[in-house]
Scaffold this motif. Sequence first.
Motif, PDB file in Angstrom:
ATOM      1  N   HIS A   4       0.859  -1.179   0.000  1.00 52.89           N
ATOM      2  CA  HIS A   4       0.000   0.000   0.000  1.00 52.89           C
ATOM      3  C   HIS A   4       0.900   1.235   0.000  1.00 52.89           C
ATOM      4  O   HIS A   4       1.855   1.305   0.771  1.00 52.89           O
ATOM      5  N   ARG A  58      -7.681   0.885   5.491  1.00 51.62           N
ATOM      6  CA  ARG A  58      -8.866   1.761   5.502  1.00 51.62           C
ATOM      7  C   ARG A  58      -8.861   2.690   6.718  1.00 51.62           C
ATOM      8  O   ARG A  58      -9.208   3.863   6.613  1.00 51.62           O
ATOM      9  N   ARG A  61      -6.225   5.369   6.189  1.00 53.39           N
ATOM     10  CA  ARG A  61      -6.739   6.336   5.210  1.00 53.39           C
ATOM     11  C   ARG A  61      -7.718   7.299   5.888  1.00 53.39           C
ATOM     12  O   ARG A  61      -7.653   8.513   5.688  1.00 53.39           O
ATOM     13  N   ALA A  62      -8.610   6.772   6.708  1.00 49.06           N
ATOM     14  CA  ALA A  62      -9.587   7.619   7.401  1.00 49.06           C
ATOM     15  C   ALA A  62      -8.889   8.623   8.314  1.00 49.06           C
ATOM     16  O   ALA A  62      -9.281   9.790   8.376  1.00 49.06           O
TER      17      ALA A  62
END
Length: 84
Positions: A4, A58, A61-62
Amino acid sequence: SPAHVFTVTADAAPGLLPRVLNPFAKRDVMTDAVTAERRGDACHVTVACHGLDPVDARLIRADLLRLVGLRTLDVMAEPARLAA
């Protein structure tokens, strides 16, 4: 597993790098590569992680989306392994 790559562009500020890395550290994620470059009044920070769990990706990212001064955030999952 995929690598990632998180790319953050934000207002250049002295505390930006620790704020970008904090979401990784609080989830005990060891990054493979971090690069930062200032371009005028903005800073581009790229963080790469190999083998990052999709749920952690995720959540990170948040957290990054809540950065003060954030201009853009790109997240890519690459199937190839990162070079050592």
